[in-house]
Scaffold this motif. Structure first.
Motif, PDB file in Angstrom:
ATOM      1  N   ASP A   1      -7.551   6.850   0.806  1.00 19.68           N
ATOM      2  CA  ASP A   1      -6.099   7.636   1.412  1.00 19.68           C
ATOM      3  C   ASP A   1      -4.689   7.086   1.096  1.00 19.68           C
ATOM      4  OD1 ASP A   1      -8.088   9.360   3.084  1.00 19.68           O
ATOM      5  OD2 ASP A   1      -8.102   8.103   4.366  1.00 19.68           O
ATOM      6  N   ALA A   2      -5.200   5.831   1.162  1.00 16.37           N
ATOM      7  CA  ALA A   2      -3.980   5.233   0.227  1.00 16.37           C
ATOM      8  C   ALA A   2      -4.243   3.926  -1.159  1.00 16.37           C
ATOM      9  CB  ALA A   2      -3.441   4.531   1.642  1.00 16.37           C
ATOM     10  N   ALA A   3      -3.504   3.691  -1.561  1.00 12.51           N
ATOM     11  CA  ALA A   3      -3.338   2.792  -2.520  1.00 12.51           C
ATOM     12  C   ALA A   3      -2.779   1.496  -2.594  1.00 12.51           C
ATOM     13  CB  ALA A   3      -2.538   3.898  -4.721  1.00 12.51           C
ATOM     14  N   TYR A   4      -3.988   0.453  -3.100  1.00 12.32           N
ATOM     15  CA  TYR A   4      -3.492  -0.796  -3.007  1.00 12.32           C
ATOM     16  C   TYR A   4      -2.843  -1.034  -4.108  1.00 12.32           C
ATOM     17  CZ  TYR A   4      -6.359  -0.640   1.036  1.00 12.32           C
ATOM     18  OH  TYR A   4      -6.932  -0.338   2.652  1.00 12.32           O
TER      19      TYR A   4
ATOM     20  N   LEU B   1     -12.417   3.166   8.305  1.00 13.48           N
ATOM     21  CA  LEU B   1     -11.126   3.703   9.033  1.00 13.48           C
ATOM     22  C   LEU B   1     -10.361   4.644   8.407  1.00 13.48           C
ATOM     23  CD1 LEU B   1      -8.826   0.972  11.391  1.00 13.48           C
ATOM     24  CD2 LEU B   1     -10.808   2.426  11.903  1.00 13.48           C
ATOM     25  N   THR B   2     -10.590   6.063   9.276  1.00 11.63           N
ATOM     26  CA  THR B   2     -10.562   7.363   8.368  1.00 11.63           C
ATOM     27  C   THR B   2      -9.646   7.953   9.268  1.00 11.63           C
ATOM     28  OG1 THR B   2     -10.220   8.608   6.612  1.00 11.63           O
ATOM     29  CG2 THR B   2     -12.393   8.435   8.008  1.00 11.63           C
ATOM     30  N   ASP B   3      -8.990   8.741   9.245  1.00 13.14           N
ATOM     31  CA  ASP B   3      -8.422  10.231   9.577  1.00 13.14           C
ATOM     32  C   ASP B   3      -9.137  11.422  10.025  1.00 13.14           C
ATOM     33  OD1 ASP B   3      -6.543  10.063   8.143  1.00 13.14           O
ATOM     34  OD2 ASP B   3      -5.085  10.818   9.642  1.00 13.14           O
TER      35      ASP B   3
ATOM     36  N   ASP C   1      -2.589   7.684   7.281  1.00 12.16           N
ATOM     37  CA  ASP C   1      -3.063   7.276   6.136  1.00 12.16           C
ATOM     38  C   ASP C   1      -2.348   6.257   5.661  1.00 12.16           C
ATOM     39  OD1 ASP C   1      -4.697   9.975   5.515  1.00 12.16           O
ATOM     40  OD2 ASP C   1      -3.042  10.304   3.775  1.00 12.16           O
ATOM     41  N   LEU C   2      -1.810   5.362   6.041  1.00 12.09           N
ATOM     42  CA  LEU C   2      -1.743   3.925   5.617  1.00 12.09           C
ATOM     43  C   LEU C   2      -2.255   3.615   6.794  1.00 12.09           C
ATOM     44  CD1 LEU C   2       2.770   3.618   5.502  1.00 12.09           C
ATOM     45  CD2 LEU C   2       0.673   3.464   3.374  1.00 12.09           C
TER      46      LEU C   2
ATOM     47  N   THR D   1       6.066  10.530   1.585  1.00 12.21           N
ATOM     48  CA  THR D   1       5.581   9.036   0.458  1.00 12.21           C
ATOM     49  C   THR D   1       5.847   8.023   1.393  1.00 12.21           C
ATOM     50  OG1 THR D   1       5.826  10.349  -1.658  1.00 12.21           O
ATOM     51  CG2 THR D   1       5.417   7.581  -1.505  1.00 12.21           C
TER      52      THR D   1
ATOM     53  N   ALA E   1      -0.421   7.246  -6.444  1.00  7.49           N
ATOM     54  CA  ALA E   1      -1.682   7.985  -5.399  1.00  7.49           C
ATOM     55  C   ALA E   1      -1.075   9.393  -5.418  1.00  7.49           C
ATOM     56  CB  ALA E   1      -0.806   7.499  -3.474  1.00  7.49           C
TER      57      ALA E   1
ATOM     58  N   ASP F   1      -1.887  13.988  -4.241  1.00  8.54           N
ATOM     59  CA  ASP F   1      -1.913  15.028  -3.082  1.00  8.54           C
ATOM     60  C   ASP F   1      -1.608  16.272  -4.132  1.00  8.54           C
ATOM     61  OD1 ASP F   1      -2.734  16.035  -0.394  1.00  8.54           O
ATOM     62  OD2 ASP F   1      -0.357  16.438   0.126  1.00  8.54           O
TER      63      ASP F   1
ATOM     64  N   VAL G   1       0.766  -0.859   0.048  1.00  8.48           N
ATOM     65  CA  VAL G   1       0.073   0.164  -0.254  1.00  8.48           C
ATOM     66  C   VAL G   1       0.814   0.761   0.158  1.00  8.48           C
ATOM     67  CG1 VAL G   1      -1.563   1.071   1.339  1.00  8.48           C
ATOM     68  CG2 VAL G   1      -1.600  -1.172   1.302  1.00  8.48           C
ATOM     69  N   THR G   2       0.881   2.242  -0.939  1.00 10.88           N
ATOM     70  CA  THR G   2       0.990   3.785  -0.697  1.00 10.88           C
ATOM     71  C   THR G   2       0.689   5.108  -0.437  1.00 10.88           C
ATOM     72  OG1 THR G   2       3.008   4.737  -1.950  1.00 10.88           O
ATOM     73  CG2 THR G   2       1.270   3.837  -2.928  1.00 10.88           C
ATOM     74  N   THR G   3       1.261   5.626  -0.398  1.00  9.78           N
ATOM     75  CA  THR G   3       0.493   7.114  -0.179  1.00  9.78           C
ATOM     76  C   THR G   3       1.290   8.355  -0.246  1.00  9.78           C
ATOM     77  OG1 THR G   3      -1.455   8.184   1.093  1.00  9.78           O
ATOM     78  CG2 THR G   3      -0.169   6.667   2.446  1.00  9.78           C
ATOM     79  N   THR G   4       0.951   9.023  -0.322  1.00  9.34           N
ATOM     80  CA  THR G   4       1.861  10.594  -0.091  1.00  9.34           C
ATOM     81  C   THR G   4       0.910  11.861  -0.094  1.00  9.34           C
ATOM     82  OG1 THR G   4       3.404  12.127  -1.695  1.00  9.34           O
ATOM     83  CG2 THR G   4       1.355  11.651  -2.669  1.00  9.34           C
ATOM     84  N   ASP G   5       1.831  12.462   0.175  1.00  9.05           N
ATOM     85  CA  ASP G   5       1.801  13.793   1.285  1.00  9.05           C
ATOM     86  C   ASP G   5       1.918  14.904   1.055  1.00  9.05           C
ATOM     87  OD1 ASP G   5      -0.932  14.499   2.537  1.00  9.05           O
ATOM     88  OD2 ASP G   5      -1.016  13.700   3.990  1.00  9.05           O
TER      89      ASP G   5
ATOM     90  N   VAL H   1      -4.770   4.050   8.695  1.00 10.35           N
ATOM     91  CA  VAL H   1      -6.019   3.866   8.828  1.00 10.35           C
ATOM     92  C   VAL H   1      -6.544   3.035   7.085  1.00 10.35           C
ATOM     93  CG1 VAL H   1      -6.860   5.617  10.039  1.00 10.35           C
ATOM     94  CG2 VAL H   1      -6.394   5.960   7.564  1.00 10.35           C
ATOM     95  N   ASN H   2      -5.693   2.879   6.350  1.00  8.84           N
ATOM     96  CA  ASN H   2      -5.907   1.783   5.251  1.00  8.84           C
ATOM     97  C   ASN H   2      -5.821   0.233   5.949  1.00  8.84           C
ATOM     98  OD1 ASN H   2      -6.542   3.074   2.713  1.00  8.84           O
ATOM     99  ND2 ASN H   2      -5.614   4.416   3.698  1.00  8.84           N
ATOM    100  N   GLY H   3      -5.462  -0.076   6.846  1.00  9.84           N
ATOM    101  CA  GLY H   3      -5.405  -1.787   7.638  1.00  9.84           C
ATOM    102  C   GLY H   3      -4.494  -0.996   7.225  1.00  9.84           C
TER     103      GLY H   3
END
Lengths: 333, 333
Positions: free
Chosen positions: B37-40, A215-217, A78-79, A143, B124, B126, A49-53, A81-83
């Protein structure tokens, strides 16, 4: 007083020094210290799982944290709350010419400490310098990369009428603390940001209950915006009870002075959870077991399929909460 | 003329519109459109490699590209020169209030087109907005994720005396084109950035020869800085032959006018390679087979173990190339 110069961003000796003396010094680990253009990561198990901010908060130091802590918490959360179990962060710095090097050190120290607490490694970094007047002191991109175990499947959970809305603590503390620390508002307050890591709490509640559906924030745009996203995405009506919303008096007070509804103020250390009704008590108890979840409360429930968010007011009326439209809140995150 | 406002960054309706109408419109794919919020990410095979880079180039449009193309090429190329097959990018935008929305569209279109050519997906994203006077129109962070196959092992290759230094084309075109397009210098030129994707070329040469010992791309700080990093990291002496360095007349001329050595000017579409002597010809031929490698040349060799970079000048003398110290070149990348 030493400050950042444009030469700190040119790829030459000063930049190498800065990276060695500050970034590697505080954040160094086996992966970062490979010092290649790219970082080779050890094998991971589970779904990636990836995310960027990017973080552009003003001021960069605030009661309860700084932009460094925020940048790690934000992406780890962000990671979480995505489990996902967070593993790695990359760190992209945009420094403004004139930034005091001591401030940069404090911020990077804060990045390193928060990353350590979260159990994540800084895997790769980048430093750029922009001329004075073209930045905000420091902007940070993080990220994140994490893994989701095979037993977690939040994506396909179906939200139904009767499901409970749970929040792990008071609402809007971060946004209010940032506003209160802005010089232009000239308010004095004891408000502190709730900025905190959520990954331990989310791991704990996901392992203790199968009844968690979302789940989220509630960061940018606050609780109302986070609930709107759920309502739109899952096509449900969400009803909040104003009476039981955990909003600190100081947050309510500041909102009153500045004309801002705390429901739209960012939190940076709160989990918002949709749980099956029969599991809600177990989830609340699991959240309360966490040091950052002691203020956990059920604040509403899913009441239909109208893709909207309503508030039952203290007077017994019902108000539809609109999506955020105008600019209320610049650069809180 | 529509422009970016602070409200485009507040998490509310305007931001959602911007993301839908521009980011998803141009860059949309199955992963990005999960809208979490995050990408699988789908399962990947091979060793994971990650890298991050922020782009703050001024001007944001330049001959041969724009900040969007640059932001994709830069991160894809960092993966490519580490032997990785690039798979995913994240896209972190810091927009300045007042940026024309048409310009943003052009840039994001350019991101999307370049990503498509590279075979990578935007996984992902932002978007943040900073007040006017606190940014540079647009800053972009891209963080990349790629995989290295089991047959590639650049990390442990030993560089030895006699190894050849090869570059895939002329030096410093990007840096010179950016400088020439800065209003403050008031020079007019036909210079074009060499900004290009390198992943096809690197994949091709890595599969066609086992003699490649090091790959990099001479971006910030130029050829001299890239060679310095190799010399330091691998503890070798590198000798360049001035006579055979591929530097365009226009680049040399601009360097002369502005007092900047082209050896320190960034390229954004060149591969720098260290290859075993007996394999050099095969590598050169493989590079020349690529449309972006037609100007490939052997420019020097490894001559000892002194951790330095020397230049045999046209007059037959030897000059030690120093690491970049002062600020020559603000914000070329």
């Amino acid at each position: 007083m030493k400050t950042i110069t444009l030469a700190h961003g040119n790829g030459g000796e000063l930049m190498q020094e800065l990276i060695k003396d500050i970034i590697y010094y505080y954040c160094g680990n086996d992966i970062l210290l490979q010092q290649d253009d790219a970082a080779y990561l050890p094998e991971v198990e589970g779904e990636l799982v990836t995310t960027t901010d990017s973080f552009v908060v003003d001021p960069i130091f605030f009661p309860g944290g700084d932009i460094g802590k925020l940048a790690v918490c934000g992406t780890v959360n962000d990671l979480a709350v995505n489990g996902a179990h967070p593993l790695y962060l990359t760190l992209g710095l945009i420094l403004e010419e004139g930034l005091e090097i001591d401030k940069l050190k404090r911020i990077i120290k804060s990045v390193a400490e928060t990353a350590r607490k979260a159990g994540v490694k800084i895997a790769a970094g980048d430093t750029k310098v922009v001329p004075q007047g073209k930045g905000g002191g420091i902007y940070i991109n993080t990220t994140g990369l994490g893994v989701v175990g095979p037993d977690i499947n939040l994506q396909d959970a179906k939200i139904e009428t009767g499901d409970k809305i749970i929040i792990s603590g008071s609402i809007g503390d971060h946004g209010a603390a940032i506003l209160a620390s802005r010089e232009e508002f000239e308010v004095s307050s004891a408000l502190t940001s709730d900025c905190a890591l959520l990954n331990n709490l989310t791991a704990q509640i996901l392992s203790s209950s199968g009844g968690i559906k979302f789940l989220t924030d509630p960061t940018r745009g606050g609780l109302a915006t986070a609930l709107h996203e759920i309502a739109q995405q899952k096509q449900v009506t969400i009803n909040l009870e104003e009476e039981i919303l955990p909003i600190k008096k100081e947050v309510q007070g500041l909102g009153g002075i500045l004309g801002i509804d705390p429901l739209y103020l960012a939190s940076e250390g709160r989990v918002l959870c949709v749980a099956a009704a029969e599991e809600a008590e177990a989830v609340v108890n699991a959240m309360k077991d966490s040091p950052i979840g002691t203020g956990t409360a059920v604040i509403g429930e899913v009441t239909g399929d109208k893709s909207r968010v309503c508030l039952t007011t203290n007077l017994g009326g019902t108000r539809i909460l609109r999506p955020l439209q105008k600019q209320l809140l610049p650069r809180l995150c």
